[in-house]
Write an enzyme that holds these catalytic residues in place. Structure first.
Site, short mmCIF file in Angstrom:
data_model
loop_
_atom_site.label_atom_id
_atom_site.label_comp_id
_atom_site.label_asym_id
_atom_site.label_seq_id
_atom_site.Cartn_x
_atom_site.Cartn_y
_atom_site.Cartn_z
N CYS A 88 0.50 8.00 -1.52
CA CYS A 88 -0.83 8.16 -2.09
C CYS A 88 -1.48 6.80 -2.25
O CYS A 88 -0.92 5.89 -2.86
CB CYS A 88 -0.71 8.86 -3.45
SG CYS A 88 -2.21 8.77 -4.46
N GLU A 89 -2.68 6.64 -1.71
CA GLU A 89 -3.34 5.33 -1.76
C GLU A 89 -3.90 5.00 -3.14
O GLU A 89 -4.27 3.85 -3.38
CB GLU A 89 -4.46 5.25 -0.72
CG GLU A 89 -5.68 6.10 -1.00
CD GLU A 89 -6.75 5.94 0.06
OE1 GLU A 89 -7.94 6.04 -0.30
OE2 GLU A 89 -6.42 5.73 1.24
N HIS A 90 -3.95 5.97 -4.03
CA HIS A 90 -4.50 5.72 -5.37
C HIS A 90 -3.47 5.19 -6.35
O HIS A 90 -3.81 4.42 -7.26
CB HIS A 90 -5.14 6.99 -5.92
CG HIS A 90 -6.27 7.49 -5.09
ND1 HIS A 90 -6.30 8.77 -4.55
CD2 HIS A 90 -7.41 6.88 -4.66
CE1 HIS A 90 -7.41 8.91 -3.85
NE2 HIS A 90 -8.09 7.80 -3.89
N HIS A 91 -2.21 5.63 -6.20
CA HIS A 91 -1.17 5.20 -7.14
C HIS A 91 0.08 4.67 -6.45
O HIS A 91 1.04 4.29 -7.11
CB HIS A 91 -0.78 6.36 -8.06
CG HIS A 91 -1.90 6.84 -8.93
ND1 HIS A 91 -2.69 7.92 -8.58
CD2 HIS A 91 -2.40 6.37 -10.10
CE1 HIS A 91 -3.62 8.10 -9.52
NE2 HIS A 91 -3.46 7.19 -10.45
N GLN A 116 -4.44 13.11 1.64
CA GLN A 116 -4.01 14.17 2.56
C GLN A 116 -5.13 14.66 3.45
O GLN A 116 -4.92 14.97 4.63
CB GLN A 116 -3.40 15.33 1.77
CG GLN A 116 -2.73 16.38 2.66
CD GLN A 116 -1.92 17.39 1.87
OE1 GLN A 116 -1.35 17.06 0.83
NE2 GLN A 116 -1.86 18.62 2.34
N HIS A 140 2.73 15.90 -4.21
CA HIS A 140 2.24 14.56 -4.51
C HIS A 140 2.86 14.09 -5.82
O HIS A 140 2.63 14.71 -6.87
CB HIS A 140 0.71 14.56 -4.63
CG HIS A 140 -0.01 14.89 -3.36
ND1 HIS A 140 -0.91 14.04 -2.78
CD2 HIS A 140 0.04 15.98 -2.55
CE1 HIS A 140 -1.40 14.58 -1.66
NE2 HIS A 140 -0.83 15.76 -1.52
N CYS A 162 2.05 11.65 -7.50
CA CYS A 162 1.02 11.20 -8.45
C CYS A 162 0.54 12.38 -9.30
O CYS A 162 -0.09 12.17 -10.35
CB CYS A 162 -0.16 10.55 -7.73
SG CYS A 162 -0.92 11.58 -6.47
#
Length: 222
Positions: free
Chosen positions: A113-116, A154, A182, A184
């Protein structure tokens, strides 16, 4: 912009898993440095992170971790960022004139996940109807793996795989389903361990419901 407000916006984007582009956001100088140079910088900064967390890097178990993480980032889980690692995909003429659907189901993938920067783990299912070209089955797995090995959302990942398959096979007759958990979602925030995320993208003959229904039957025949 006020720093506090800016951080709140960042949190909103991350918690809602929003993406800003179908293309992975990369700087123009993304590949000016060699892998070895990148690993050296990442190792240095990850050592700082570990020390800030209060960890004792003189411990035998921890002292090699910054190097291991740097190597893992560059050469393994984010190797799909580098176009040099894109799989060589050969297609062949459909000489045996197979004109029905071909499906490869349950292709395992591990992404991030690119956010976390937490894992996304799941399965991809791919189907296509040849318009004259066919692809080796293992190449489907390699395409999924290549686009998974980068910081992802995704929705972007499925679009990148779908577009690549259309380009390689020279047809719109492609369908892709991705199902993933996920971390996250399961290990932070709401901490929901039972949910998973499904995405779907299709074109060509799969715009017709009967083709999609046949595809779903094939991937869920158990």
């Amino acid at each position: 912009m006020n720093t506090t407000i800016e951080k709140e916006i960042f949190d909103i984007i991350g918690d809602n898993h929003q993406m800003t582009s179908v293309e992975t956001p990369l700087r123009p100088d993304a590949f000016f440095k060699s892998d070895a140079e990148k690993m050296e910088v990442i190792e240095h900064h990850f050592e700082i992170i570990m020390k800030e967390l209060g960890l004792d890097l003189t411990d035998d178990s921890l002292q090699g971790t910054p190097h291991r993480v740097a190597k893992m980032f560059v050469q393994e889980i984010f190797s799909g960022l580098n176009p040099a690692n894109k799989p060589k995909v050969s297609v062949f003429d459909n000489s045996y004139q197979y004109d029905k659907m071909l499906v490869e189901a349950n292709i395992s993938f591990n992404s991030t996940c690119e956010h976390h920067f937490l894992p996304i783990v799941g399965k991809a299912h791919i189907g296509y109807v040849s318009s004259g070209k066919v692809i080796g089955l293992s190449k489907l797995n390699r395409i999924v793996d290549y686009y998974a090995r980068r910081p992802q959302v995704q929705e972007r990942m499925i679009m990148q795989i779908f577009n690549e398959l259309k380009s390689v096979l020279e047809t719109d007759n492609v369908i892709v389903v991705m199902e993933a958990t996920h971390l996250c979602v399961s290990s932070r925030g709401i901490k929901d361990e039972s949910s998973y995320t499904s995405t779907l993208q299709y074109g060509g003959v799969f715009n017709q419901k009967e083709f999609r229904d046949d595809f779903y039957k094939m991937i869920h025949k158990e």
